[in-house]
Design a protein around this motif. Structure first.
Motif, PDB file in Angstrom:
ATOM      1  N   GLU A  63      47.581 -60.306 -17.387  1.00 45.01           N
ATOM      2  CA  GLU A  63      47.865 -59.443 -18.535  1.00 45.01           C
ATOM      3  C   GLU A  63      48.398 -58.100 -18.028  1.00 45.01           C
ATOM      4  OE1 GLU A  63      44.004 -59.241 -20.339  1.00 45.01           O
ATOM      5  OE2 GLU A  63      44.190 -61.242 -21.209  1.00 45.01           O
ATOM      6  N   PRO A  64      49.304 -57.488 -18.767  1.00 39.84           N
ATOM      7  CA  PRO A  64      49.811 -56.171 -18.346  1.00 39.84           C
ATOM      8  C   PRO A  64      48.702 -55.120 -18.341  1.00 39.84           C
ATOM      9  CG  PRO A  64      51.181 -57.125 -20.068  1.00 39.84           C
ATOM     10  CD  PRO A  64      49.958 -57.977 -19.974  1.00 39.84           C
ATOM     11  N   ASP A  65      48.763 -54.211 -17.378  1.00 42.23           N
ATOM     12  CA  ASP A  65      47.817 -53.098 -17.272  1.00 42.23           C
ATOM     13  C   ASP A  65      48.424 -51.842 -17.867  1.00 42.23           C
ATOM     14  OD1 ASP A  65      45.338 -53.766 -15.748  1.00 42.23           O
ATOM     15  OD2 ASP A  65      46.775 -54.444 -14.251  1.00 42.23           O
ATOM     16  N   ASP A  66      47.561 -50.930 -18.264  1.00 45.62           N
ATOM     17  CA  ASP A  66      47.960 -49.607 -18.714  1.00 45.62           C
ATOM     18  C   ASP A  66      48.038 -48.748 -17.448  1.00 45.62           C
ATOM     19  OD1 ASP A  66      48.536 -47.399 -20.269  1.00 45.62           O
ATOM     20  OD2 ASP A  66      46.515 -47.203 -21.112  1.00 45.62           O
ATOM     21  N   LEU A  67      49.248 -48.336 -17.081  1.00 39.56           N
ATOM     22  CA  LEU A  67      49.476 -47.692 -15.791  1.00 39.56           C
ATOM     23  C   LEU A  67      50.164 -46.343 -15.909  1.00 39.56           C
ATOM     24  CD1 LEU A  67      50.995 -50.814 -14.004  1.00 39.56           C
ATOM     25  CD2 LEU A  67      48.632 -50.025 -13.839  1.00 39.56           C
ATOM     26  N   LEU A  68      49.969 -45.543 -14.888  1.00 36.11           N
ATOM     27  CA  LEU A  68      50.767 -44.340 -14.690  1.00 36.11           C
ATOM     28  C   LEU A  68      51.675 -44.622 -13.501  1.00 36.11           C
ATOM     29  CD1 LEU A  68      48.024 -41.596 -15.091  1.00 36.11           C
ATOM     30  CD2 LEU A  68      49.856 -42.139 -16.701  1.00 36.11           C
ATOM     31  N   VAL A  69      52.974 -44.545 -13.725  1.00 33.24           N
ATOM     32  CA  VAL A  69      53.958 -44.757 -12.666  1.00 33.24           C
ATOM     33  C   VAL A  69      54.478 -43.376 -12.284  1.00 33.24           C
ATOM     34  CG1 VAL A  69      56.111 -45.888 -12.029  1.00 33.24           C
ATOM     35  CG2 VAL A  69      54.531 -47.025 -13.607  1.00 33.24           C
ATOM     36  N   ILE A  70      54.122 -42.969 -11.077  1.00 31.14           N
ATOM     37  CA  ILE A  70      54.414 -41.622 -10.601  1.00 31.14           C
ATOM     38  C   ILE A  70      55.651 -41.672  -9.715  1.00 31.14           C
ATOM     39  CG2 ILE A  70      53.465 -39.644  -9.346  1.00 31.14           C
ATOM     40  CD1 ILE A  70      50.648 -41.006  -9.920  1.00 31.14           C
ATOM     41  N   ARG A  71      56.589 -40.754  -9.994  1.00 37.19           N
ATOM     42  CA  ARG A  71      57.842 -40.719  -9.246  1.00 37.19           C
ATOM     43  C   ARG A  71      58.035 -39.340  -8.607  1.00 37.19           C
ATOM     44  NH1 ARG A  71      58.687 -43.804 -13.845  1.00 37.19           N
ATOM     45  NH2 ARG A  71      59.594 -45.849 -13.444  1.00 37.19           N
ATOM     46  N   PRO A  72      57.338 -39.096  -7.492  1.00 35.88           N
ATOM     47  CA  PRO A  72      57.492 -37.793  -6.840  1.00 35.88           C
ATOM     48  C   PRO A  72      58.931 -37.585  -6.384  1.00 35.88           C
ATOM     49  CG  PRO A  72      55.755 -39.100  -5.804  1.00 35.88           C
ATOM     50  CD  PRO A  72      56.437 -39.970  -6.786  1.00 35.88           C
TER      51      PRO A  72
END
Length: 150
Positions: free
Chosen positions: A77-86
């Protein structure tokens, strides 16, 4: 039915091997991929037990069962994520240090850092002006919390 080993990977089957087989899916949250023993239900209502005898973790696309007509496959199942792009190594180092102090597991894809959603982390990223997005998506591997003592 008790499953004791993974019999293959869906993405490694040839089109001929997939053709004509009915696919039942077992939907799992990513944290359940780490469990070697569990009871699950397929999308067709079939209850099965998983008791992996090898030291292996489940993954999206694992085939739990296959015969001439049927397959039972893991779907994460898809997760609730934070995708960080420094934008720089400096930003990456700073945010990695701050998140490391929280003992928050992270995954890396290219130049992106991925963590499970946490409102405190979201607030930190916003206040530090670090680019990120909140996304619902599948992770390739489960987030593993590392035991740690200070």
């Amino acid at each position: 039915m008790i499953i004791e080993q993974i019999v293959g990977r869906l993405d490694q089957l040839s089109p001929e091997d997939r053709e004509g087989r009915h696919i039942e899916k077992v939907y799992l949250p990513s944290e359940d991929l780490l469990k070697r023993i569990q009871r699950v239900t397929t999308d067709h209502g079939k209850e099965i037990g998983i008791r992996l005898t090898q030291k292996e973790e489940l993954a999206d696309g694992d085939i739990l069962y296959m015969d001439e007509k049927n397959m039972i496959v893991i779907e994460v199942e898809p997760d609730d994520l934070l995708v960080i792009r420094p934008r720089s190594m400096q930003e990456m180092g700073e945010i990695a240090h701050k998140l490391g102090n929280r003992h928050l597991p992270a995954q890396f894809e290219g130049e992106r850092m991925i963590v499970q959603y946490d409102y405190l982390v979201e607030e930190q990223l916003t206040s530090d002006g670090i680019p990120f997005a909140r996304e619902k998506k599948k992770v390739k591997k489960a987030f593993r919390h590392v035991g740690h003592k200070h």
